[in-house]
Scaffold this motif. Structure first.
Motif, mmCIF file in Angstrom:
data_model
loop_
_atom_site.group_PDB
_atom_site.id
_atom_site.type_symbol
_atom_site.label_atom_id
_atom_site.label_comp_id
_atom_site.label_asym_id
_atom_site.label_seq_id
_atom_site.Cartn_x
_atom_site.Cartn_y
_atom_site.Cartn_z
ATOM 1 N N LEU A 77 0.827 -1.204 0.000
ATOM 2 C CA LEU A 77 0.000 0.000 0.000
ATOM 3 C C LEU A 77 0.864 1.258 0.000
ATOM 4 C CD1 LEU A 77 -2.917 0.970 0.057
ATOM 5 C CD2 LEU A 77 -2.840 0.842 2.541
ATOM 6 N N LEU A 78 1.885 1.290 0.828
ATOM 7 C CA LEU A 78 2.774 2.449 0.870
ATOM 8 C C LEU A 78 3.504 2.630 -0.459
ATOM 9 C CD1 LEU A 78 4.021 4.770 2.469
ATOM 10 C CD2 LEU A 78 5.748 3.150 3.302
ATOM 11 N N GLY A 79 3.992 1.533 -1.033
ATOM 12 C CA GLY A 79 4.675 1.613 -2.319
ATOM 13 C C GLY A 79 3.765 2.138 -3.410
ATOM 14 N N ILE A 80 2.513 1.657 -3.425
ATOM 15 C CA ILE A 80 1.550 2.123 -4.432
ATOM 16 C C ILE A 80 1.267 3.608 -4.252
ATOM 17 C CG2 ILE A 80 -0.874 1.969 -5.144
ATOM 18 C CD1 ILE A 80 -0.668 -1.050 -4.759
ATOM 19 N N GLU A 81 1.211 4.078 -3.026
ATOM 20 C CA GLU A 81 0.966 5.507 -2.788
ATOM 21 C C GLU A 81 2.113 6.358 -3.341
ATOM 22 O OE1 GLU A 81 0.032 5.651 1.371
ATOM 23 O OE2 GLU A 81 -1.998 4.921 1.035
ATOM 24 N N PHE A 82 3.341 5.872 -3.233
ATOM 25 C CA PHE A 82 4.468 6.580 -3.852
ATOM 26 C C PHE A 82 4.297 6.606 -5.368
ATOM 27 C CE2 PHE A 82 6.525 6.500 0.177
ATOM 28 C CZ PHE A 82 7.546 7.436 0.122
ATOM 29 N N MET A 83 3.868 5.475 -5.931
ATOM 30 C CA MET A 83 3.690 5.405 -7.380
ATOM 31 C C MET A 83 2.563 6.315 -7.850
ATOM 32 S SD MET A 83 4.204 1.392 -8.063
ATOM 33 C CE MET A 83 5.752 0.582 -7.720
ATOM 34 N N ILE A 84 1.514 6.448 -7.054
ATOM 35 C CA ILE A 84 0.430 7.369 -7.404
ATOM 36 C C ILE A 84 0.953 8.803 -7.408
ATOM 37 C CG2 ILE A 84 -1.771 8.349 -6.610
ATOM 38 C CD1 ILE A 84 -2.522 5.488 -5.675
ATOM 39 N N ALA A 85 1.792 9.143 -6.432
ATOM 40 C CA ALA A 85 2.382 10.488 -6.414
ATOM 41 C C ALA A 85 3.194 10.722 -7.681
ATOM 42 C CB ALA A 85 3.257 10.661 -5.172
ATOM 43 N N SER A 86 3.940 9.726 -8.095
ATOM 44 C CA SER A 86 4.716 9.835 -9.327
ATOM 45 C C SER A 86 3.793 9.993 -10.535
ATOM 46 C CB SER A 86 5.589 8.586 -9.490
ATOM 47 O OG SER A 86 6.176 8.556 -10.762
ATOM 48 N N ASP A 99 -0.672 10.180 -23.770
ATOM 49 C CA ASP A 99 0.087 10.097 -22.521
ATOM 50 C C ASP A 99 -0.812 10.355 -21.327
ATOM 51 O OD1 ASP A 99 2.406 9.679 -23.974
ATOM 52 O OD2 ASP A 99 3.018 11.784 -23.916
ATOM 53 N N LEU A 100 -1.645 11.370 -21.448
ATOM 54 C CA LEU A 100 -2.543 11.734 -20.354
ATOM 55 C C LEU A 100 -3.518 10.601 -20.052
ATOM 56 C CD1 LEU A 100 -3.401 13.888 -18.332
ATOM 57 C CD2 LEU A 100 -4.930 14.794 -20.075
ATOM 58 N N ALA A 101 -4.070 9.991 -21.099
ATOM 59 C CA ALA A 101 -5.007 8.877 -20.907
ATOM 60 C C ALA A 101 -4.305 7.683 -20.257
ATOM 61 C CB ALA A 101 -5.623 8.472 -22.242
ATOM 62 N N PHE A 102 -3.083 7.402 -20.683
ATOM 63 C CA PHE A 102 -2.323 6.288 -20.106
ATOM 64 C C PHE A 102 -2.044 6.520 -18.629
ATOM 65 C CE2 PHE A 102 1.802 4.353 -19.056
ATOM 66 C CZ PHE A 102 1.485 3.011 -19.278
ATOM 67 N N VAL A 103 -1.565 7.708 -18.296
ATOM 68 C CA VAL A 103 -1.251 8.034 -16.903
ATOM 69 C C VAL A 103 -2.531 8.048 -16.059
ATOM 70 C CG1 VAL A 103 -0.328 9.823 -15.374
ATOM 71 C CG2 VAL A 103 0.881 9.250 -17.462
ATOM 72 N N ALA A 104 -3.607 8.587 -16.618
ATOM 73 C CA ALA A 104 -4.886 8.598 -15.891
ATOM 74 C C ALA A 104 -5.355 7.170 -15.611
ATOM 75 C CB ALA A 104 -5.937 9.363 -16.683
ATOM 76 N N GLY A 105 -5.174 6.271 -16.567
ATOM 77 C CA GLY A 105 -5.524 4.865 -16.363
ATOM 78 C C GLY A 105 -4.703 4.231 -15.261
ATOM 79 N N LEU A 106 -3.392 4.515 -15.272
ATOM 80 C CA LEU A 106 -2.520 3.988 -14.213
ATOM 81 C C LEU A 106 -2.952 4.496 -12.845
ATOM 82 C CD1 LEU A 106 1.133 4.203 -15.603
ATOM 83 C CD2 LEU A 106 -0.167 2.150 -15.050
ATOM 84 N N VAL A 107 -3.226 5.785 -12.763
ATOM 85 C CA VAL A 107 -3.657 6.365 -11.483
ATOM 86 C C VAL A 107 -4.956 5.717 -11.023
ATOM 87 C CG1 VAL A 107 -4.483 8.469 -10.345
ATOM 88 C CG2 VAL A 107 -2.442 8.554 -11.769
ATOM 89 N N ALA A 108 -5.891 5.539 -11.937
ATOM 90 C CA ALA A 108 -7.176 4.935 -11.572
ATOM 91 C C ALA A 108 -6.990 3.507 -11.066
ATOM 92 C CB ALA A 108 -8.121 4.951 -12.774
ATOM 93 N N ILE A 109 -6.192 2.717 -11.762
ATOM 94 C CA ILE A 109 -5.951 1.328 -11.344
ATOM 95 C C ILE A 109 -5.243 1.286 -9.998
ATOM 96 C CG2 ILE A 109 -4.627 -0.756 -11.890
ATOM 97 C CD1 ILE A 109 -5.232 -0.092 -14.885
ATOM 98 N N ARG A 110 -4.196 2.077 -9.858
ATOM 99 C CA ARG A 110 -3.441 2.064 -8.596
ATOM 100 C C ARG A 110 -4.283 2.582 -7.437
ATOM 101 N NH1 ARG A 110 2.417 4.008 -10.999
ATOM 102 N NH2 ARG A 110 2.913 2.000 -11.941
ATOM 103 N N THR A 111 -5.119 3.578 -7.706
ATOM 104 C CA THR A 111 -5.987 4.104 -6.652
ATOM 105 C C THR A 111 -7.007 3.057 -6.230
ATOM 106 O OG1 THR A 111 -5.684 6.360 -7.467
ATOM 107 C CG2 THR A 111 -7.577 5.967 -6.044
ATOM 108 N N ALA A 112 -7.575 2.343 -7.184
ATOM 109 C CA ALA A 112 -8.540 1.290 -6.858
ATOM 110 C C ALA A 112 -7.874 0.177 -6.047
ATOM 111 C CB ALA A 112 -9.157 0.722 -8.141
#
Length: 129
Positions: A77-86, A99-112
């Protein structure tokens, strides 16, 4: 006046010179997140091995597999939170809609993942109490 168009998106002109150092910082934050996850994995593996050794050697059980899961889950969980910040930094410096759509997808998946893992960890902690 302060915005430039690039690949169909507008960006603030002042951001352009900051993009390379911000990209480097975002990669470093990603690497820190990965290191935290690997550290948690190693720590959990050691605790799991000690737990299993105690079972096989018929010693008293101190802790449980739930403790191992809580440890590993907390580090993930802590590692994923660092990745979300990135990912948020990547979103700010993103140059194109793709690029924006890709990053938004990553953020959505990691946040979920972060949300549901956090919820599961909280339930495990409540059962442990």
């Amino acid at each position: 006046m302060f915005e430039t168009a690039h690949e169909g998106m507008t960006h603030h002109a002042w951001l352009a010179p900051l993009a390379p150092p911000l990209e480097t910082a975002a990669v470093l934050v990603d690497l820190i997140g990965i290191a935290i996850i690997f550290y948690g994995f190693g720590l959990s593996l050691v605790r799991f091995t000690l737990f299993e050794t105690r079972i096989w050697s018929a010693r008293n059980k101190h802790g449980s597999l739930r403790d191992v899961r809580l440890t590993l889950g907390s580090y993930i969980l802590l590692g994923i939170e660092f990745m979300i910040a990135s990912d948020i930094v990547h979103t700010v410096i993103s140059r194109g809609l793709g690029d924006l759509a890709f990053v938004a997808g990553l953020v959505a998946i990691r946040t979920a993942i972060s949300f549901f893992l956090g919820k599961e960890l909280e339930e495990a902690r409540q059962h442990q109490s």
